[in-house]
Design a protein around this motif. Structure first.
Motif, mmCIF file in Angstrom:
data_model
loop_
_atom_site.group_PDB
_atom_site.id
_atom_site.type_symbol
_atom_site.label_atom_id
_atom_site.label_comp_id
_atom_site.label_asym_id
_atom_site.label_seq_id
_atom_site.Cartn_x
_atom_site.Cartn_y
_atom_site.Cartn_z
ATOM 1 N N CYS A 1 52.151 115.269 66.287
ATOM 2 C CA CYS A 1 53.525 115.746 66.400
ATOM 3 C C CYS A 1 54.204 115.330 67.704
ATOM 4 O O CYS A 1 55.427 115.325 67.772
ATOM 5 N N ILE A 2 53.445 114.992 68.718
ATOM 6 C CA ILE A 2 54.052 114.525 69.966
ATOM 7 C C ILE A 2 53.060 113.618 70.692
ATOM 8 O O ILE A 2 51.867 113.905 70.720
ATOM 9 N N ARG A 3 53.554 112.526 71.234
ATOM 10 C CA ARG A 3 52.625 111.592 71.897
ATOM 11 C C ARG A 3 53.333 110.805 72.993
ATOM 12 O O ARG A 3 54.562 110.706 73.006
ATOM 13 N N TRP A 4 52.547 110.282 73.904
ATOM 14 C CA TRP A 4 53.085 109.438 74.963
ATOM 15 C C TRP A 4 53.466 108.079 74.399
ATOM 16 O O TRP A 4 52.703 107.500 73.637
ATOM 17 N N LEU A 5 54.612 107.588 74.815
ATOM 18 C CA LEU A 5 54.927 106.188 74.558
ATOM 19 C C LEU A 5 54.542 105.382 75.779
ATOM 20 O O LEU A 5 54.070 104.257 75.695
ATOM 21 N N GLY B 1 56.054 108.570 81.952
ATOM 22 C CA GLY B 1 56.359 109.903 81.448
ATOM 23 C C GLY B 1 57.204 109.909 80.187
ATOM 24 O O GLY B 1 57.824 110.911 79.849
ATOM 25 N N ILE B 2 57.221 108.776 79.508
ATOM 26 C CA ILE B 2 58.029 108.695 78.286
ATOM 27 C C ILE B 2 57.201 109.169 77.092
ATOM 28 O O ILE B 2 56.072 108.711 76.883
ATOM 29 N N PHE B 3 57.768 110.088 76.353
ATOM 30 C CA PHE B 3 57.055 110.597 75.193
ATOM 31 C C PHE B 3 57.971 110.682 73.987
ATOM 32 O O PHE B 3 59.194 110.694 74.116
ATOM 33 N N LYS B 4 57.339 110.731 72.835
ATOM 34 C CA LYS B 4 58.106 110.811 71.594
ATOM 35 C C LYS B 4 57.658 112.016 70.774
ATOM 36 O O LYS B 4 56.474 112.257 70.610
ATOM 37 N N ILE B 5 58.627 112.737 70.306
ATOM 38 C CA ILE B 5 58.353 113.834 69.381
ATOM 39 C C ILE B 5 58.284 113.238 67.985
ATOM 40 O O ILE B 5 59.280 112.771 67.453
ATOM 41 N N GLU B 6 57.092 113.202 67.444
ATOM 42 C CA GLU B 6 56.893 112.554 66.146
ATOM 43 C C GLU B 6 57.266 113.477 64.990
ATOM 44 O O GLU B 6 57.705 113.034 63.949
ATOM 45 N N ASP B 7 57.031 114.746 65.212
ATOM 46 C CA ASP B 7 57.335 115.713 64.157
ATOM 47 C C ASP B 7 58.096 116.869 64.789
ATOM 48 O O ASP B 7 57.511 117.814 65.316
ATOM 49 N N SER B 8 59.402 116.750 64.742
ATOM 50 C CA SER B 8 60.246 117.709 65.466
ATOM 51 C C SER B 8 60.075 119.124 64.928
ATOM 52 O O SER B 8 60.052 120.092 65.694
ATOM 53 N N ALA B 9 59.915 119.239 63.635
ATOM 54 C CA ALA B 9 59.776 120.574 63.036
ATOM 55 C C ALA B 9 58.498 121.246 63.528
ATOM 56 O O ALA B 9 58.500 122.442 63.848
ATOM 57 N N SER B 10 57.435 120.462 63.609
ATOM 58 C CA SER B 10 56.154 121.040 64.014
ATOM 59 C C SER B 10 56.164 121.445 65.480
ATOM 60 O O SER B 10 55.678 122.517 65.834
ATOM 61 N N GLY C 1 66.964 117.736 86.413
ATOM 62 C CA GLY C 1 66.133 116.598 86.784
ATOM 63 C C GLY C 1 64.669 116.786 86.439
ATOM 64 O O GLY C 1 63.782 116.374 87.184
ATOM 65 N N ILE C 2 64.407 117.437 85.323
ATOM 66 C CA ILE C 2 63.022 117.612 84.889
ATOM 67 C C ILE C 2 62.706 116.627 83.761
ATOM 68 O O ILE C 2 61.672 115.950 83.772
ATOM 69 N N ILE C 3 63.608 116.554 82.813
ATOM 70 C CA ILE C 3 63.461 115.622 81.694
ATOM 71 C C ILE C 3 64.784 114.889 81.534
ATOM 72 O O ILE C 3 65.852 115.444 81.815
ATOM 73 N N ARG C 4 64.720 113.654 81.122
ATOM 74 C CA ARG C 4 65.933 112.903 80.823
ATOM 75 C C ARG C 4 65.695 112.016 79.621
ATOM 76 O O ARG C 4 64.576 111.933 79.115
ATOM 77 N N SER D 1 67.862 104.610 75.234
ATOM 78 C CA SER D 1 67.787 105.867 74.507
ATOM 79 C C SER D 1 67.316 105.647 73.070
ATOM 80 O O SER D 1 67.799 104.763 72.370
ATOM 81 N N GLN D 2 66.353 106.442 72.665
ATOM 82 C CA GLN D 2 65.864 106.388 71.295
ATOM 83 C C GLN D 2 65.803 107.805 70.753
ATOM 84 O O GLN D 2 65.606 108.743 71.523
ATOM 85 N N ARG D 3 65.942 107.918 69.482
ATOM 86 C CA ARG D 3 65.845 109.225 68.855
ATOM 87 C C ARG D 3 64.479 109.845 69.128
ATOM 88 O O ARG D 3 63.456 109.168 69.006
ATOM 89 N N LEU D 4 64.498 111.103 69.482
ATOM 90 C CA LEU D 4 63.280 111.908 69.670
ATOM 91 C C LEU D 4 62.402 111.416 70.819
ATOM 92 O O LEU D 4 61.241 111.804 70.921
ATOM 93 N N VAL D 5 62.946 110.560 71.643
ATOM 94 C CA VAL D 5 62.201 110.064 72.795
ATOM 95 C C VAL D 5 62.822 110.614 74.071
ATOM 96 O O VAL D 5 64.039 110.555 74.256
ATOM 97 N N TYR D 6 61.990 111.184 74.921
ATOM 98 C CA TYR D 6 62.431 111.737 76.197
ATOM 99 C C TYR D 6 61.516 111.231 77.296
ATOM 100 O O TYR D 6 60.479 110.616 77.031
ATOM 101 N N GLN D 7 61.917 111.537 78.518
ATOM 102 C CA GLN D 7 61.129 111.058 79.657
ATOM 103 C C GLN D 7 61.068 112.136 80.734
ATOM 104 O O GLN D 7 62.107 112.703 81.113
ATOM 105 N N PHE D 8 59.867 112.399 81.210
ATOM 106 C CA PHE D 8 59.724 113.283 82.363
ATOM 107 C C PHE D 8 60.217 112.522 83.595
ATOM 108 O O PHE D 8 59.807 111.391 83.834
#
Length: 356
Positions: free
Chosen positions: A289-293, A298-307, A337-340, A345-352
DNA sequence: TAGCAGGAAAATG
DNA sequence: CATTTTCCTGCTA
């Protein structure tokens, strides 16, 4: 011997759940499965070797319902048609995702599965392996012990994971009402049960533990017995960590100590960004459901947003949590300034902003 | 259709 | 009080 027919409450059998979730040590994720029939945890853990216990009851039919354990952790020899009595609570967070997968495939009817997995006995082991009859007992003993300790280890690990995720102690006797509600939400989530939290409102862990299976059933016809069985496992596991009877050595290979309820910062309420980190650092459990890209950046992707949002909701005791709200909370971190959002920019992708 | 951005206000500990 | 939740409008892929 009590048998909880948990399976009947559940989705089509997740026969390969644990295996697929764990993969094998070499990175090969094509595991295979050993099928285990269903018993209560206490039956298994308190009776020394339920395997033997069951064998002694040869005239009784094996219980319905199956669970699976990862093949790579089972002694190779015991795989030859082994069918072991056990409990059904190995289903981890992973398996609930995998339940989804297995829904696509036709479920294996319990009786058919039983046919495919002959009951372990001296005949199947001895003849199957072509061993001299004198060695049969020893081999069997050895395999059973290994499987037993492996299974126990798996269960303790699962409970440990749940404790960290829910920020509760492993001992139900210590739970307050909030902890009980969290545990209920968690169990409902794991087994896709209807929400029954309301029925158990205002109950502490002690209250819960003092209830009989009948009490559970009275409060919830649908899943009272399953909840009771699940609680029984937790109680038994807690009991094993702090043995009820001194000198009782039931743990074998699974003697890790319980982690603190909250590994990151005890006392303080957990922040969303910490929670996301926790999930990210357990790819084994939450990689679905969530993993590092890019871990370094610190870039990660939420693979399963509902979960992910459901897990967050469970952790915070917010059953109505969804990705809309969770993502709003993430966006609050932009200013701080914790996450951006990453540069691209990609859907469901954020960065610490400050990767570890 | 799901995700994204951010305002506003309520709820929470 | 800081943080998160809830609800919202409008925008985008």
């Amino acid at each position: 011997m009590t048998v909880y027919q948990l399976r009947q409450h559940q989705q089509p059998t997740p026969l390969t759940s644990t295996v697929e979730a764990m993969g094998s040590p070499g990175g090969d994720r094509m595991g295979s499965t050993v099928h285990l029939p269903l018993m209560s945890f206490s039956d298994y853990s308190h009776s020394g070797s339920a395997l033997r216990a069951w064998e002694e009851e040869e005239d009784t039919k094996p219980p319905r319902g199956l669970i699976s354990v990862p093949k790579h952790t089972v002694p190779e020899r015991s795989l030859q048609g082994v069918f072991l009595p056990c409990f059904d609570m190995l289903l981890t967070e992973n398996s609930s995702w995998l339940l989804k997968k297995s829904e696509a495939a036709p479920p294996v009817p319990p009786c058919k599965a039983l046919e495919q997995c002959p009951v372990i006995n001296s005949q199947s082991l001895g003849l199957g392996l072509g061993l001299p009859s004198g060695l049969e007992g020893q081999v069997e003993e050895c395999c059973l012990e290994q499987v037993q300790s492996m299974v126990l280890g798996e269960v303790l690990k699962d409970i440990e994971t749940a404790c960290i995720l829910l920020n509760i102690t492993p001992d139900p006797m210590e739970w307050n009402c909030g902890n009980v509600q969290k545990w209920l939400l968690w169990t409902e989530h794991l087994y896709r049960l209807p929400q029954v939290g309301k029925v158990f409102q205002e109950l502490s862990g002690k209250d819960l533990c003092s209830m009989t299976e009948e009490d559970f059933r009275q409060r919830s016809m649908q899943c009272g017995d399953l909840l009771y069985a699940h609680l029984d496992i937790w109680r038994s596991a807690a009991c094993m960590k702090e043995p009820c009877t001194p000198g009782d050595n039931r743990l074998h290979g699974a003697e890790e100590s319980w982690p603190k309820a909250d590994s990151s910062c005890s006392g303080q309420p957990i922040h969303l960004w910490q929670f996301l980190r926790e999930l990210l650092f357990k790819p084994h459990n939450y990689g679905h459901c969530i993993r590092w890209l890019n871990k370094e950046k610190g870039i990660f992707k939420i693979e399963d947003s509902a979960s992910v949002s459901r897990l967050w909701g469970i952790r915070k005791n917010r059953p109505a949590m969804n990705y809309d709200k969770l993502s709003r909370s993430i966006r609050q971190y932009y200013k701080k300034g914790i996450i951006r959002k990453p540069d691209v920019s990609q859907r469901l992708v954020y960065q610490f902003v400050h990767p570890v």
